[in-house]
Structure formats: C-alpha cells, structure tokens
Design a protein around this motif. Structure first.
Motif, short mmCIF file in Angstrom:
data_model
loop_
_atom_site.label_atom_id
_atom_site.label_comp_id
_atom_site.label_asym_id
_atom_site.label_seq_id
_atom_site.Cartn_x
_atom_site.Cartn_y
_atom_site.Cartn_z
N ALA A 150 0.84 -1.21 0.00
CA ALA A 150 0.00 0.00 0.00
C ALA A 150 0.86 1.25 0.00
CB ALA A 150 -0.94 -0.01 1.21
N ASP A 151 1.94 1.24 0.77
CA ASP A 151 2.84 2.40 0.80
C ASP A 151 3.56 2.57 -0.54
OD1 ASP A 151 2.23 2.75 3.51
OD2 ASP A 151 3.90 1.47 4.15
N LEU A 152 4.09 1.49 -1.05
CA LEU A 152 4.94 1.55 -2.24
C LEU A 152 4.16 1.92 -3.50
CD1 LEU A 152 7.11 -1.64 -1.61
CD2 LEU A 152 7.86 0.75 -1.42
N TYR A 153 2.88 1.53 -3.54
CA TYR A 153 2.12 1.74 -4.77
C TYR A 153 1.10 2.87 -4.63
CZ TYR A 153 4.37 -2.27 -6.86
OH TYR A 153 5.31 -3.12 -7.40
N ASP A 154 1.26 3.70 -3.59
CA ASP A 154 0.50 4.93 -3.51
C ASP A 154 0.88 5.77 -4.73
OD1 ASP A 154 -0.19 7.67 -3.05
OD2 ASP A 154 -0.36 7.24 -0.91
N PRO A 155 -0.10 6.15 -5.58
CA PRO A 155 0.25 6.82 -6.85
C PRO A 155 1.03 8.11 -6.66
CG PRO A 155 -2.13 6.93 -6.41
CD PRO A 155 -1.55 5.96 -5.43
N ASP A 156 0.88 8.76 -5.50
CA ASP A 156 1.58 10.03 -5.26
C ASP A 156 2.93 9.83 -4.58
OD1 ASP A 156 -0.58 11.48 -6.32
OD2 ASP A 156 -1.63 11.44 -4.39
N LYS A 157 3.20 8.61 -4.10
CA LYS A 157 4.42 8.40 -3.31
C LYS A 157 5.26 7.23 -3.81
CE LYS A 157 1.97 10.03 0.83
NZ LYS A 157 1.49 9.65 2.19
N MET A 158 4.97 6.72 -4.97
CA MET A 158 5.68 5.54 -5.47
C MET A 158 7.18 5.85 -5.63
SD MET A 158 4.74 3.30 -8.85
CE MET A 158 5.40 1.65 -9.11
N PRO A 159 8.07 5.07 -5.01
CA PRO A 159 9.52 5.33 -5.11
C PRO A 159 9.99 5.30 -6.57
CG PRO A 159 9.06 3.73 -3.38
CD PRO A 159 7.79 3.92 -4.13
N GLU A 160 10.95 6.15 -6.87
CA GLU A 160 11.40 6.30 -8.24
C GLU A 160 12.02 5.01 -8.77
OE1 GLU A 160 11.33 8.13 -11.70
OE2 GLU A 160 10.56 8.97 -9.82
N ASN A 161 12.79 4.28 -7.92
CA ASN A 161 13.42 3.06 -8.41
C ASN A 161 12.38 1.98 -8.74
OD1 ASN A 161 12.78 2.56 -5.67
ND2 ASN A 161 14.39 1.00 -5.51
N LEU A 162 11.28 1.94 -7.96
CA LEU A 162 10.22 0.98 -8.22
C LEU A 162 9.45 1.37 -9.48
CD1 LEU A 162 8.62 -1.51 -7.36
CD2 LEU A 162 7.25 -0.04 -5.86
N ARG A 163 9.20 2.67 -9.64
CA ARG A 163 8.52 3.13 -10.86
C ARG A 163 9.35 2.78 -12.09
NH1 ARG A 163 4.77 6.97 -10.85
NH2 ARG A 163 5.53 7.80 -8.86
N HIS A 164 10.66 2.98 -11.99
CA HIS A 164 11.55 2.68 -13.12
C HIS A 164 11.54 1.18 -13.42
CE1 HIS A 164 14.97 2.96 -15.84
NE2 HIS A 164 15.53 1.96 -15.19
N ALA A 165 11.54 0.33 -12.38
CA ALA A 165 11.52 -1.12 -12.59
C ALA A 165 10.25 -1.55 -13.32
CB ALA A 165 11.63 -1.85 -11.25
N HIS A 166 9.13 -0.94 -12.96
CA HIS A 166 7.87 -1.28 -13.64
C HIS A 166 7.86 -0.78 -15.08
CE1 HIS A 166 5.08 -3.30 -10.92
NE2 HIS A 166 5.63 -2.63 -9.92
N GLU A 167 8.37 0.42 -15.29
CA GLU A 167 8.38 0.96 -16.65
C GLU A 167 9.29 0.12 -17.55
OE1 GLU A 167 9.49 5.01 -16.10
OE2 GLU A 167 7.47 5.65 -15.53
N HIS A 168 10.40 -0.37 -17.00
CA HIS A 168 11.27 -1.25 -17.79
C HIS A 168 10.56 -2.56 -18.09
CE1 HIS A 168 14.87 -3.06 -19.37
NE2 HIS A 168 14.81 -4.04 -18.47
N ASN A 169 9.84 -3.09 -17.10
CA ASN A 169 9.07 -4.31 -17.31
C ASN A 169 8.03 -4.11 -18.42
OD1 ASN A 169 8.10 -7.03 -16.50
ND2 ASN A 169 6.28 -5.92 -15.82
N ASP A 170 7.36 -2.95 -18.40
CA ASP A 170 6.37 -2.66 -19.44
C ASP A 170 7.04 -2.58 -20.82
OD1 ASP A 170 4.18 -2.58 -17.76
OD2 ASP A 170 4.32 -0.42 -17.40
N GLU A 171 8.18 -1.94 -20.86
CA GLU A 171 8.86 -1.80 -22.15
C GLU A 171 9.28 -3.16 -22.71
OE1 GLU A 171 12.51 0.60 -24.32
OE2 GLU A 171 12.00 1.01 -22.23
#
Length: 928
Positions: free
Chosen positions: A863-884
């Motif tokens: 819940a903390d990590l995937y709060d849309p306003d507080k998502m950590p940058e390294n986690l966001r980057h990992a997901h974006e790379h997964n999407d790519e």
C-alpha cells in the motif's frame, strides 16, 4: 453541507453588522467547518497566518480583515505571503467590511464586489466545502437560491399540513409547488401584467400570520383556470384583485385549487422566494436541483443533482447535434438548403425515457433553437416563429414531481428562447394559454411501450399516463406532424447493480430479458434502457445514447448484454470511454461512467471519444466499436477453465470455512503455549488481500494429517478443532457438513513447495499496477487471493504489467470502483504471444528487479509503495522497464496509450480463441 445550505448561510452572514474579529470564523463556518476546527484557528494552534488580521486554513484559504481602503494591498500581501505558499492555500480573501476581493490561486480567477454583494459569488468559494464548481452556478446563483427558498417553504408546509405529506395527497402538494414556480417566473417576465404581480398580491391580500394565505392563492389559481369569456359569469365570482391574472390553464391550473394552510413563517418563505429575480432562472439547472425538494430521501442532497451542460452535450452532440451543425455549415447562405434543414429539425423527436426534471430535453431544445435561429438569420427571417414543437421533446419519469418540473422547465425554456430570438413582444403574444397536450409521462419506463409515448410517425398513438397537469389517463390522439422524422433517445437512467435492485426492479429486467437470456439476473438496471432502445429502433428510425456505469462494458455483464443487443441489428455508433461523471455533491469523486450510442444505421461513421493524458478529449474514427469500447471485432470474453496462452495455472487460495477457529493473531499464537518446534510445524503465516497489501500479520493452524494426533493432544488446539467441527455441522451447506470429518484442516490444503506468486482478489483502482508478489514455501494464502504455486517468475512480470492491469480492468469488472481479479476471466483469457526462452529470461529479470526495488524500502508495505503520489522512483523505473520489455514482445515498441493496448489484446484474443476452436487434424499414420 450542500450548495443550497452554503448559499443560505452566506446570505444570512452578509446583512449582519460587520464584526472584524468574528468575520473569518463566521465565513468558514458557512462552508461547513466544524466548531472544533474553528476553535483551533481561534486559539492560533492551527492558524499559521503571517498577515495582520489573517486566518490561514491549510489547503483551503488565507483570509484577512483589514483597515478601510486597504483591501487591494492586503490581497497582494496574502498573495505574496510565504505562509500562503507553504500551506498550499487555494483561495485568498481580503475585506474591510465595505468591499471584498478574493482570488482563486489555482485557476487565477478573481472577484471584487461590495461586501453586501458577496453572497452572489458564493459559487466561487464552493471548493472550500469540497464541492466542484460549475461555471453556470458561479455565474448565475439564482438557481441555488431559488431551490433553497422553495425547500424551506416545502418543509414548513408539510410540517404544518401532515395530511398533505401522505402518499394520497403528496401529488397535490407537488402540483401546488409547480404552480408556484410558474407564478414566480411569470410575474418577473411580463407574462403576468405588471412586474411582481403575484408576490405583491399575496403580500397585500394575505394576513401577516398567514391565516388566509391559502384562500388568496386559491383565488389566484382559479382565475388562471377561467377564460376571459367565462369570467363575468363565473361562480363564485372572482375577487377584483384576482381578475388581473391571465388565463393560463394548459392543465397547470385545472382541477382542484386546494392549497395547504400557511403559517407566518411559510408566508415569509413564499414572499422571500418571490423576491428573487426569476427572469434569470436557468430551467435545466433549476429543474435538476429542485427535484430533490419533493423527495424525502434525496432532500439531504438538495442542490446536488445538477449535471453540467458540457457533460450532457457529450451525449447530445454526437447523437445528433453535431450532424445538424454540419448540415448548417454545408448549407451556408443557400436558402433552399437552409429551409430543408429547418423542416428536418421540425420533425426531430428527442425522447428521454428516464427524464427526471428534463435537463437533457431542455438542453436539446435550447441547442436546436440556437441552430434554428441561425437559419432564420441567414434567410433574413429573424422574427420567424419557431417550427420546433415542444411536443417533440418527450419523456418518461417514474416520480410525479420531477415529471411536472420537466414539463414546466420546457415551457420556461421555450419562452426564454422566444424572447431571445424573436423579442419580448412576440414571445408574450403567443405564450398564453399554455398547450394542454401532455408530452412528459409519469410511469415506469421499463414497463411502458415506448412507441405509445413516442410514436414512430404520424398519428394513431394514445398516451397513457398518470394525472399529470390535469391530463386524463386516456388521452385523445395527438397529431405530431412528423411523418418521416427522426427520433433520438437519450438520458442518464438509474444504474443500480444487481445487488442493490429491489424485487420490482428485478421483475422489470425479467420482463425485458427473460425471452433473450436466462442470465439476466446479474445485469445492471441501466441495461433495461439499452435493450428497450434497441427494440424500439427495430420499429422506427431512431438512434439512442445513454450515460451508464462502465460496468456494462466489463466483466461478466458484457458477454450477457451485448450479444443480445447486437442481435437486434443495433451497433455501437459512438462511445465516450470511461470518465468521471460528477455532480455538486460535497467530496463526491464521481461515478465512473461511459456514454454509449446505438444505431441501426450501419453505414454511419463511428467514433470513439477518449480522454487523453492531459484531460483533453481525443476523437478517433472507428470501423467497428466493440462491447468493451475498443475498435475491432465485436467479440466478448467469457471465462476459461484453462489458460489460452502457455501460462502457469492460477487458483483460488485456501478457504477456511472455520468460523475463525483456524485463524489467529500474533497474541493468540503465543497463547497456544507451543514449543518453537511445534510452532514451526503447526503454525503458518497466512495472507489474504488485506494482509498482503497492508502488511498485516495473521496466522493459521496448518495441521497435516500426520500431525493430527499431536495437535489434538494440545488442549488449546483441540478446542479450536472442535469449534470448527461445530461450525461446519451447523452450516446449511452440505459441502461444509462433509468437511466436518476433517475439522483440523482448511477446505483446500495447497501451498508451494518453493514459493507462491500471490495476487489479491480486490485492489484499489488508484494504483497504476496490480499488486502481486512472491511468498516463501511456508506461507498460506486464503481464498481472498489467488495463488500460482511454484510458478516460473516470469509469470509475475506479466501480472505486474500495465498491459495486464488494463485487461483485468476491462474484462473482469469491478467491486464498486476497485479492481476485482478473476483467474478464469482475467488470467486464463489473457492473450500472450508465444514466448521464447530469451523472452522468459528477460521477463524473469524484470520481475526480480521489481522485487529488489521493493526490498530497498523495507518495511514499507505494498500500500505504501504503490500509492500513486508516493511511489519510489526506483520501483517506478523497474515497472516501466518491465512494461517496455513486455510491450516490445507484443508489437516491437511501447504502446502509445491504453486504447492501443486494449485493441492489440482483443485482436490477439480473437486470433487465439479462433485457433483454439479449430479441430485438430488427425495424426498421419506412420508406414513402414
């Protein structure tokens, strides 16, 4: 507080003697702030203002009372204040008790007015109460004021006339209110001879205590039901002071002239309402707001029903108004083409079979009159009478008061349009008496024959309705004079998911769908309107468009509803994909809706309207629009017991069926008194949706058969086992009764030997990605989650992708607005291209990167990590790379948007299901 209550509070504040110390707190109280909040601001505990005389409410407003003549300078100080910026105040306000200035820092709008006039700008400040502002309300507050005045009068009359509150007389009460609204409007627009004639007559002829007010009103109402020729012989004779009122009738003043008894306060409320300038009333706004006055259950939401014109036009423009404007542009100055367009418009019927107070009909009428006026201007006939009859704007409404208001709103709209486009003199000359024909029907739209309310062409239809505006139940035939005309059905019907429907509403759907499908019980109530519209269009030239919850284009509903509708010959001609449909309700986030337009005309162009990333509306040509509001073939997705693609099995977690006896908190585990060795064998950590997402610690008894004797030897565990047995034996479920034979175990006893990929069954729609994770071999998941036991990790990369979330959001449906996951409908149907070993290796690395990025932030929860306003940058980057990585497997590049993602997924799903359904060729026999 609602908008009406706020307007009333502000209007009460302005006339009071200006109190420099008290004004900021009285102002904030008017917008619903609680006493405890105001107390903290008074004492300075939460007031961080750095401006003299200032009060600062974080995230809301920084206001200050200043010395005479310094309002502009004080407003500038508030704007430049570091405290304003730090507290993220949206508004600043300065006043000296003589003038008032304010600014919306978010939008840049400003107001400047005399202090006594600031109640007229109450709409500017509505965001302080969490209420979305609408331009029409901000610019013209008369509609909110009128609603508030009439509501006070209505409540006061019912309190002192309890017999009028009964179901037998409530219609009479509502009819009385409709008469009052007409009188208020008529006296301010010269429909009555003399400005203020109605209110002044009541004030002069009634006693101050209200005792004879009902008699005065009865005489006025009777006068408006007697024609000029009959007045001289009327018995009893009209009082001379009532003889000045014109003949109106049209059903509005026919029948009983009974009026409820008035108190002093009720008379005061009536005079206050009459004191407003009703010339400025906007019938679509006012009608929507006033409908709550007569509904006891809805009165708490008074003034919140207004739907903005831009939202209504999302339905009406693509339905038919855009086509009329295009034809107008094509006609140019050609008088023959302009005349043909005018004749076409005169035969168009607009039909709202859930019309409420008629705002869709009113907006449609006003927009058509606008086009007609331009035609007349180009033809050199600016004062030409309108050829668009009100009787072509038809509606059905279940409740009688909104139905009366709908007709009245159309009457007012017609008069206002005549004044605007033809002039006051011409408008007055043709306004009275009112037309006695009835075109708004009170009844159940899902039970009425729509062709009887809005016939296909010509004459021959009888309207059957309740006693609306005095109309008989069985009306005479009406000549609509629109042979060959078009019909456009529109509106915003009630949604109501299957869980919330009454028995009567279930029967409504049964009457419509039972001969089409046996699975209709899970349909939303709004589905009935779509089906009736599709059936109606089989008998006449008609297109339809409704606002609907987007659930009818998702989950298990889509494969039930849409094949049935498409089988009638209708197609989806246009659609607005999901967006928030908001009203003026405080803190209302708005329900997620779609707008869907149907047509039998398959040759018409089809359009999809999508919201872009920056909020703008994007329009796309569509060869065909699917039931999921994508382009492509009109297929629907049904549950699959096995995965279409080469994916690992996913199943429900373990269901306890235990009455809580097998589940334990940490303290309860300790209380069992087990040795560390026993605890390791008999206790396991357990995860459902909440435990996984929010990091909650929960445990369970996990007793293998080989450990049963030992477990039963422990008294605290034996008691829990016996508790489970009792619960299962007492159950009405035969399956649970059988499980009583093994009360030490869950219904299923499944865990991974090495690990388990867990997917919660319910999760928030606010997250950009579905929560999923990897759990060790010693944990258990409940039936509130799905598990993939010992699955290759690349499966998690698929679940964690944007592609999969969009698929789930579309085909699985929702619980309220939250995502509802399904293994058979979401995972097993998920279309995935054939993956190479390198693809799987790359996706495995992506899943590992996501898990490692989470680990950096331990002990932060999902819940903390995937709060849309507080998502950590390294986690966001990992997901974006997964999407790519994943999206390049699908199309060799990133998708442009979610619409493109869905279109590719449905295209691939269609191909994969077709391949699955092909019979396999028999293997060739090997010959020596």
């Amino acid at each position: 507080m609602n908008a009406v209550e706020i307007e009333a509070a502000i209007s009460e504040l302005a006339p009071q003697p200006f109190d420099r110390q008290e004004f900021p707190f009285a102002f904030l109280a008017a917008f619903g702030n609680k006493d405890t909040t105001l107390k903290r601001l008074r004492t300075g505990n939460s007031n961080a203002s750095d401006v003299p005389g200032g009060v600062l409410q974080r995230n809301h407003i920084h206001l200050a009372v200043c010395a005479p003549g310094t309002v502009g300078a004080t407003l500038a100080a508030l704007r430049d204040s570091p405290a304003t910026t730090k507290a993220k105040a949206r508004f600043i306000l300065a006043t000296d008790g003589q003038t008032l200035e304010a600014e919306d820092l978010a939008g840049g709008e400003t107001i400047a007015c005399a202090y006594s006039d600031f109640p007229g700008h109450f709409g500017f400040f509505l965001p302080l109460a969490g209420i979305s502002t609408i331009e029409e309300i901000k610019d013209n507050p008369i509609d909110v004021k009128a609603t508030g005045r009439l509501n006070k009068l209505y409540v006061e009359l019912l309190n002192n006339n309890p017999d009028w509150a009964t179901s037998e007389r409530r219609h009479g009460m509502n009819h009385f209110m409709a008469r009052l609204i007409f009188c208020f409007f008529a006296e301010d627009t010269d429909i009555f001879n003399g400005n203020g004639l109605f209110t002044q007559t009541v004030e002069q002829m009634s006693e101050c205590d209200g005792a004879n007010t009902h008699e005065v009103l009865e005489a006025i109402f009777r006068a408006m039901n007697i024609g000029p020729a009959e007045r001289a012989n009327a018995r009893p004779r009209l009082p001379h002071w009532a003889d000045g009122f014109p003949y109106v009738n049209g059903g509005l003043f026919s029948g009983s002239t009974d009026v409820p008894r008035f108190t002093r306060m009720a008379r005061t409320y009536l005079l206050h309402a009459g004191g407003l300038n009703w010339r400025q009333i906007n019938p679509d706004i006012f009608g929507s707001m006033i409908q709550a006055v007569a509904d006891d259950e809805e009165r708490g939401a008074l003034g919140m029903h207004y739907t903005s014109v831009p939202n209504i036009l999302k339905v009406l423009n693509p339905l038919f108004l855009d086509d009329l404007r295009a034809q107008l542009a094509e006609a140019g100055e050609n008088e023959r083409k302009l005349l043909n367009l005018r004749k076409r418009m005169a035969r168009i019927r607009v039909f709202d079979p859930a019309c409420g107070s008629g705002n869709f009909l009113v907006i449609a009428y006003k927009k058509m009159r606008e086009i007609e006026a331009e035609i007349n201007r180009r033809r050199g006939e600016p004062h030409w009478g309108s050829e668009i009859p009100l009787t072509n704007f038809r509606g059905i409404e279940l409740r009688d008061f909104p139905a009366e208001i709908a007709r009245l709103a159309l009457i007012i709209a017609e008069f206002q349009c005549d004044v605007l486009y033809r002039g006051q003199k011409e408008a007055l000359a043709e306004f009275l008496p009112l037309d006695a024909q009835n075109w708004i029907i009170c009844g159940n739209a899902l039970r009425l024959d729509w062709l009887s309310v809005c016939p296909s062409t010509g004459t021959g239809a009888k309207l059957v309705a309740d006693d609306l505006f005095g109309m008989p139940l069985d009306q005479s035939e009406i000549d609509f004079k629109n042979e060959g005309g078009e019909t456009y059905i529109c509106g915003n019907p009630p949604y109501l998911g299957s869980t919330w429907q009454s028995k009567e509403q279930k029967n409504d759907l049964k009457a419509i769908f039972d001969h089409y499908t046996r699975n209709w019980k899970s349909l939303d109530y709004v589905a009935g309107w779509f089906m009736k519209a599709a059936e109606y269009a089989q008998h006449t030239t008609a297109d339809a468009a409704f606002v609907s919850t987007n659930s009818i284009c998702q989950g298990s509903i889509a494969p039930i509803l849409w094949p049935t509708i498409l089988a009638t010959g209708s197609v989806i001609r246009f659609a607005h994909t999901s967006f928030k449909w908001t009203n003026l309700a405080s803190h209302n986030a708005g329900v997620t809706v779609a707008i869907i337009g149907l047509s039998q005309a398959k040759s018409k162009k089809r359009y999809l309207f999508d919201l872009g990333d920056s909020g703008e509306t994007l329009i796309r040509d569509a060869g065909n629009i699917t039931p999921y509001l994508t382009t492509g073939e009109s297929i629907t997705v049904t549950s699959q017991q096995e995965a279409l693609a080469d994916l690992h099995d996913m199943s429900y977690g373990n269901k306890p069926v235990d009455g809580g006896h097998l589940l334990l908190s940490g303290d309860e585990v300790t209380a069992l008194g087990l040795t560390s060795e026993q605890q390791a064998r008999l206790i396991r950590r357990i995860y459902g949706s909440a435990e996984f997402i929010r990091g909650l610690a929960r445990y369970c008894l996990w007793i293998e058969d080989r450990d049963l004797d030992e477990a039963r030897g422990i008294r605290s565990i034996r008691q829990r086992i016996e508790g489970v047995r009792a619960v299962r034996l007492a159950s009405r479920d035969k399956g649970a009764n059988k499980m009583a034979a093994r009360p030490h175990q869950f219904r299923e006893m499944t865990t991974g030997l090495q690990h388990t990929i867990v997917v919660p069954s319910i999760s928030s729609e606010e997250r950009k990605y579905l929560p999923c994770g990897l759990l060790g071999e010693s944990v258990v998941i409940t039936n509130l989650s799905f598990g993939m036991y010992d699955a290759p990790l690349w499966n998690m990369a698929l679940i964690a992708s944007r592609l999969h979330l969009i698929w789930i959001a579309t085909v699985c449906g929702r619980l309220e607005t939250r995502y509802r996951y399904s293994n058979t409908l979401g995972w097993n149907t998920f279309p995935v291209p054939l993956l190479t070993e390198q693809n799987k290796t790359d996706l495995t690395r992506c899943a590992e990167d996501i898990l490692l990025a989470r680990e950096v932030h331990f002990p932060a929860t999902i819940a903390d990590l995937y709060d849309p306003d507080k998502m950590p940058e390294n986690l966001r980057h990992a997901h974006e790379h997964n999407d790519e990585v994943l999206e390049r497997i699908y199309i060799g590049r990133r998708f442009k948007n979610d619409s493109e993602r869905l279109e590719k997924l449905f295209d691939l799903y269609t191909k994969m299901t077709a391949a699955k359904s092909k019979p396999r060729m028999p293997a060739k026999e090997n010959k020596a």
